[in-house]
Write a protein that holds these residues in place. Structure first.
Motif, PDB file in Angstrom:
ATOM      1  N   LEU A 208       0.934  -1.341  -0.014  1.00 39.12           N
ATOM      2  CA  LEU A 208      -0.049  -0.047  -0.278  1.00 39.12           C
ATOM      3  C   LEU A 208       0.907   1.150  -0.068  1.00 39.12           C
ATOM      4  N   VAL A 209       1.871   1.265   0.774  1.00 38.06           N
ATOM      5  CA  VAL A 209       2.624   2.440   0.976  1.00 38.06           C
ATOM      6  C   VAL A 209       3.423   2.431  -0.219  1.00 38.06           C
ATOM      7  N   ASN A 210       3.957   1.469  -0.764  1.00 42.73           N
ATOM      8  CA  ASN A 210       4.769   1.309  -2.096  1.00 42.73           C
ATOM      9  C   ASN A 210       3.972   2.114  -3.284  1.00 42.73           C
ATOM     10  N   GLU A 211       2.702   1.680  -3.286  1.00 42.34           N
ATOM     11  CA  GLU A 211       1.709   2.363  -4.166  1.00 42.34           C
ATOM     12  C   GLU A 211       1.456   3.868  -4.049  1.00 42.34           C
ATOM     13  N   VAL A 214       4.374   5.752  -5.333  1.00 36.89           N
ATOM     14  CA  VAL A 214       4.514   5.966  -6.825  1.00 36.89           C
ATOM     15  C   VAL A 214       3.563   7.209  -7.148  1.00 36.89           C
ATOM     16  N   LEU A 215       2.243   7.047  -6.533  1.00 37.68           N
ATOM     17  CA  LEU A 215       1.371   8.119  -6.614  1.00 37.68           C
ATOM     18  C   LEU A 215       1.747   9.541  -6.457  1.00 37.68           C
ATOM     19  N   CYS A 216       2.489   9.567  -5.065  1.00 35.80           N
ATOM     20  CA  CYS A 216       2.818  10.901  -4.513  1.00 35.80           C
ATOM     21  C   CYS A 216       3.824  11.363  -5.289  1.00 35.80           C
ATOM     22  N   HIS A 217       4.656  10.843  -6.034  1.00 35.18           N
ATOM     23  CA  HIS A 217       5.398  11.188  -6.778  1.00 35.18           C
ATOM     24  C   HIS A 217       5.172  12.012  -8.045  1.00 35.18           C
ATOM     25  N   ASP A 218       4.153  11.267  -8.662  1.00 36.69           N
ATOM     26  CA  ASP A 218       3.412  11.591  -9.799  1.00 36.69           C
ATOM     27  C   ASP A 218       2.862  13.000  -9.427  1.00 36.69           C
ATOM     28  N   LEU A 219       2.027  13.191  -8.062  1.00 35.13           N
ATOM     29  CA  LEU A 219       1.484  14.428  -7.860  1.00 35.13           C
ATOM     30  C   LEU A 219       2.453  15.440  -7.038  1.00 35.13           C
ATOM     31  N   GLY A 220       3.672  15.401  -7.118  1.00 30.63           N
ATOM     32  CA  GLY A 220       4.703  16.255  -6.426  1.00 30.63           C
ATOM     33  C   GLY A 220       4.101  16.524  -5.137  1.00 30.63           C
ATOM     34  N   VAL A 221       3.867  15.229  -4.233  1.00 28.64           N
ATOM     35  CA  VAL A 221       3.448  15.305  -2.973  1.00 28.64           C
ATOM     36  C   VAL A 221       4.839  14.577  -2.096  1.00 28.64           C
ATOM     37  N   ASP A 222       5.078  15.088  -0.999  1.00 28.96           N
ATOM     38  CA  ASP A 222       6.214  14.510  -0.086  1.00 28.96           C
ATOM     39  C   ASP A 222       5.410  13.376   0.718  1.00 28.96           C
ATOM     40  N   LEU A 223       5.483  12.034   0.134  1.00 28.07           N
ATOM     41  CA  LEU A 223       4.863  11.033   0.901  1.00 28.07           C
ATOM     42  C   LEU A 223       5.660  11.005   2.245  1.00 28.07           C
ATOM     43  N   TRP A 224       6.623  11.176   2.448  1.00 26.59           N
ATOM     44  CA  TRP A 224       7.542  11.029   3.741  1.00 26.59           C
ATOM     45  C   TRP A 224       6.945  12.036   5.035  1.00 26.59           C
ATOM     46  N   ASP A 225       6.362  13.249   4.239  1.00 22.90           N
ATOM     47  CA  ASP A 225       5.846  14.106   5.263  1.00 22.90           C
ATOM     48  C   ASP A 225       4.440  13.691   5.479  1.00 22.90           C
ATOM     49  N   PHE A 240       3.850   2.356   7.727  1.00 21.07           N
ATOM     50  CA  PHE A 240       4.718   1.752   7.145  1.00 21.07           C
ATOM     51  C   PHE A 240       5.669   2.780   6.221  1.00 21.07           C
ATOM     52  N   ARG A 241       6.679   2.294   5.682  1.00 19.61           N
ATOM     53  CA  ARG A 241       7.322   3.147   4.945  1.00 19.61           C
ATOM     54  C   ARG A 241       7.754   2.510   3.515  1.00 19.61           C
ATOM     55  N   PRO A 242       7.963   3.111   2.379  1.00 19.28           N
ATOM     56  CA  PRO A 242       7.938   2.678   1.028  1.00 19.28           C
ATOM     57  C   PRO A 242       9.549   2.199   0.929  1.00 19.28           C
ATOM     58  N   GLY A 243      10.021   1.460   0.023  1.00 24.16           N
ATOM     59  CA  GLY A 243      11.376   0.996  -0.055  1.00 24.16           C
ATOM     60  C   GLY A 243      11.609   0.372  -1.629  1.00 24.16           C
ATOM     61  N   PRO A 244      12.756  -0.177  -1.931  1.00 27.97           N
ATOM     62  CA  PRO A 244      12.875  -0.471  -3.237  1.00 27.97           C
ATOM     63  C   PRO A 244      12.320  -1.639  -3.397  1.00 27.97           C
ATOM     64  N   THR A 396      15.502  16.699   4.364  1.00 31.00           N
ATOM     65  CA  THR A 396      14.849  17.032   3.340  1.00 31.00           C
ATOM     66  C   THR A 396      15.225  17.962   2.547  1.00 31.00           C
ATOM     67  N   GLY A 397      15.185  17.583   1.292  1.00 29.15           N
ATOM     68  CA  GLY A 397      15.814  18.504   0.371  1.00 29.15           C
ATOM     69  C   GLY A 397      17.151  18.262  -0.193  1.00 29.15           C
ATOM     70  N   ALA A 398      17.620  17.294   0.582  1.00 33.09           N
ATOM     71  CA  ALA A 398      18.977  16.669   0.533  1.00 33.09           C
ATOM     72  C   ALA A 398      19.403  15.685  -0.694  1.00 33.09           C
ATOM     73  N   ALA A 399      18.264  15.046  -0.979  1.00 38.05           N
ATOM     74  CA  ALA A 399      18.494  14.111  -2.168  1.00 38.05           C
ATOM     75  C   ALA A 399      16.934  13.944  -2.866  1.00 38.05           C
ATOM     76  N   HIS A 400      16.993  13.292  -3.963  1.00 36.05           N
ATOM     77  CA  HIS A 400      15.574  12.662  -4.618  1.00 36.05           C
ATOM     78  C   HIS A 400      15.031  11.683  -3.909  1.00 36.05           C
ATOM     79  N   ARG A 401      14.166  11.749  -3.237  1.00 31.72           N
ATOM     80  CA  ARG A 401      13.479  10.543  -2.489  1.00 31.72           C
ATOM     81  C   ARG A 401      12.555   9.910  -3.399  1.00 31.72           C
ATOM     82  N   LEU A 402      12.427   8.542  -2.895  1.00 33.83           N
ATOM     83  CA  LEU A 402      11.663   7.640  -4.020  1.00 33.83           C
ATOM     84  C   LEU A 402      10.054   8.175  -4.074  1.00 33.83           C
TER      85      LEU A 402
END
Length: 402
Positions: A208-211, A214-225, A240-244, A396-402
């Motif tokens: 669920l959190v992996n999906e 992907v959705l949040c990246h497409d929407l420009g939303v910071d999932l981690w926040d 739960f947190r996403p991962g590779p 936050t802002g130091a890298a590109h997040r998944l």
């Protein structure tokens, strides 16, 4: 001193159990079912040996213990089911020396019904003894959290289900010496199904959190926040947190090993999680392209190739598939992992970075796959030309997040 306990299978399940038993003062022997590797450090193993633990090479020693716990691995077979060959080997070895009044417990991950329908006949046919009458038989789902300092066998409740009420009580008496709390299930199948539920709970929620990632990246939303905020809800939510990808020894089970028993939600979760290594590579290629570079010929550094932080265990880690996919795109892949001195993919050794910061500065793209404690992520984010963080571990802002 004769042993009270035999742990059969010295992999990720068996070694922690043996360690807990030795710490509780139970004379313990270990018997290998194959070339198993566990997650204990050399120092922990030395401590166990100094406290009396030893590995047995003579199977006759299995017939001199009060309790035998089978912890053989059950990896996926070619058809996606559980391979019980190591359990069968352990059972036949034990059965040849099984004595009356012994308590036999299965901790290996199995589908509901396997203890009674698979293990029991193996033990009875070879030993000539009758389960529930001549010896006790029980199942206890393994609850090992490798590398965890918070959850140990002593403070993790143990579920027990026996063939008979007497079998349950005999197994409960043993585990009562190791843990603060024993939970009695109604029987073998209920105990087996506990692990099915616990394992699938993890996989479904990670999917669920992996999906969502992907959705949040497409929407420009910071999932981690989003997760940070959501986990403040005191009821009805567990973070739960996403991962590779999903690694480890507990594989999701999409059914109970019987026709028509597939769990559709678990099947879908497996599909989602199995797509994550490909998604990571897709994001990596897109990042390189955004910065005017092609994946072909790009120097890509993978950080952390184990399935869990601060462990040397590579079982099921997504790093291997990610490396293969990057190589197929023509990238030059190297890696760094403080717990893995050498690493091969497709039977070819992958170059290991000796100087982490120099390697990150030299690589066109650095991908953080596992957040080992020794990694200075702030420093890495400064040194790396491009950093893709699949764990949300960098500032936050130091890298590109998944």
């Amino acid at each position: 001193m004769p042993a009270d306990l035999a742990v059969i299978g010295l992999g990720p399940l068996g070694l922690p159990l043996a360690q807990a038993a030795v710490a509780a003062g139970i004379p313990t022997i270990g018997y290998r079912t194959g070339p198993e590797t566990g997650s204990l450090s050399p120092a922990e193993l030395r401590r166990m040996l100094s406290e009396g633990f030893r590995t047995a090479t003579d199977p006759a020693e299995l017939g001199r213990v009060r309790t035998a716990v089978i912890c053989a691995p059950t990896p996926r077979d070619a058809d996606g089911g559980l391979d019980l060959s190591q359990v069968e080997k352990a059972a036949r070895t034990l059965a040849g020396h099984l004595r009356p009044h012994t308590t036999v417990i299965l901790e290996s991950a199995v589908c509901p019904g396997a203890t009674e329908e698979f293990l029991l006949p193996l033990l009875e046919e070879t030993s000539g003894l009758r389960a529930g009458r001549d010896f006790h038989l029980a199942h206890s789902p393994s609850r090992v959290d490798p590398g965890s300092r918070a959850f140990t066998p002593a403070n993790t409740p143990k579920v027990i289900g026996g063939l008979t009420p007497a079998c349950t009580e005999s197994a409960a008496a043993f585990y009562g010496r190791l843990t603060d709390k024993v939970v009695r299930a109604r029987g073998l199948r209920e105990a087996e199904t506990v692990q099915l539920l616990e394992t699938n709970f993890r996989h479904v929620n990670i999917a669920l959190v992996n999906e969502m990632a992907v959705l949040c990246h497409d929407l420009g939303v910071d999932l981690w926040d989003v997760v940070r905020c959501a986990e403040t809800k005191p009821f009805g939510f567990e973070a739960f947190r996403p991962g590779p990808g999903v690694g480890g020894h507990s594989v999701a089970l999409d059914g109970a090993g019987r026709p028509g028993s597939a769990l559709r939600m678990v099947e879908l979760a497996q599909q989602v999680n199995n797509r994550m290594p490909g998604y990571v590579v897709q994001r990596a290629a897109a990042l390189l392209n955004e910065h005017g570079k092609s994946a072909r010929g790009a120097r890509v550094l993978l950080l952390g190739v184990t399935y869990k932080a601060d462990l040397a265990d590579e079982q099921g880690a997504p790093a291997r598939e990610i490396a293969v996919r990057l190589m197929e795109l023509g990238a030059a892949v190297s890696y760094h992992d403080p717990h893995v001195p050498s690493w091969s993919v497709l039977d070819r050794p992958v170059p290991r970075a000796d100087s982490l910061y120099e390697a990150a500065a030299d690589a066109d793209l650095t991908i953080l796959l596992q957040q080992h404690r020794t990694y200075d992520l702030q420093g890495l984010s400064v040194k790396a030309q491009l950093l893709l963080d699949t764990r949300g571990a960098t500032p936050t802002g130091a890298a590109h997040r998944l």
